[in-house]
Design a protein around this motif. Structure first.
Motif: not given
Length: 245
Positions: A45-52, A69-74, A79-85, A105-112
């Motif tokens: 919930t903080e930062g931009d799509l490309v994380p700081r 910040d996942f809420s900024k995803a187009p 983006w939940s499974f392919r987070n380009l940021g 470790n898993s793919g949860y939040l990390l995405s493919g």
């Protein structure tokens, strides 16, 4: 060896099972003379799509804490499974640090996308399967009515679970013992169903998720499974990684 461990969260703020596993693994690898760094998401919930990133050291382990910040995803669903940021950040890290291996470790939040970055860099990959995230958007294979998805289901069932995370659908599903979801699953096979934007778009996204993540799994060099059951359930949906342990 120079090793990067990636996990959705990491201590001290987070201390669930995957986090503890990754922490203990990093500590053991350090004790055995390897250079180990961890990258984990500290906030969605903080930062931009490309994380700081914020870098600190925990018990000798260098930790890259990512703020995004996942809420900024187009397109939040895709983006939940392919987070380009996240993929972009990992690609930059790998180019700079060139680890010998990346252990996910898993793919949860990390995405493919983080896997794609490692594949593109030609770096060997290891994956520990902590859950059913690769085949179940809810991670657990448990439906909103409390029943288990005990066999591969059409993606229309995944759409129903997605809708049922909203209270009004969830309550109906509970009251009807999952029968409403059964009807939705069958009706979803009708072409006219896809013409409803809110439904058709979700069906397309979940079809894409299933195909895309099956392709990711197939390219992983080595995967570790804590149980035969987990490995078998994931294998029911598509090809497994090249080597399973």
């Amino acid at each position: 060896m120079n090793i990067l461990l990636m996990v959705h969260h990491f201590p001290p703020k987070y201390f669930g099972g995957s986090e503890q596993y990754t922490y203990r693994l990093a500590s053991t690898l350090l004790q055995n003379g390897h250079h180990v760094e961890v990258a984990a998401i500290e906030s969605i919930t903080e930062g931009d799509l490309v994380p700081r990133e914020q870098v600190d050291v925990l018990d000798g382990i260098t930790v890259h804490r990512l703020f995004t910040d996942f809420s900024k995803a187009p397109d939040a669903l895709r983006w939940s499974f392919r987070n380009l940021g996240l993929g972009e950040w990992v690609a930059g890290y790998l180019k700079e640090h060139r680890p010998d291996v990346v252990h996910f470790n898993s793919g949860y939040l990390l995405s493919g996308s983080v896997f794609e970055a490692a594949f593109a860099a030609g770096i060997p990959t290891v994956l520990t399967l902590h859950d059913f995230w690769f085949v179940c958007p809810r991670i657990t294979l448990i439906r909103t009515d409390g029943e288990i998805c005990d066999h591969p289901v059409p993606t229309t069932r995944c759409v129903w679970c997605n809708l049922s995370d909203r209270r009004r659908f969830y309550l109906m599903d509970q009251v009807m013992g999952g029968r409403l979801g059964d009807v939705f699953e069958k009706v979803g096979a009708l072409p006219v169903f896809n013409s409803i934007p809110a439904i058709g778009e979700r069906i397309d996204a979940f079809e894409e998720r299933r195909t895309y993540l099956a392709g990711i799994l197939e390219q992983v060099d080595v995967a570790l499974s804590p149980s035969h059951f987990l490995m078998e359930k994931i294998g029911e949906y598509g090809p497994l990684p090249r080597k399973m342990v």
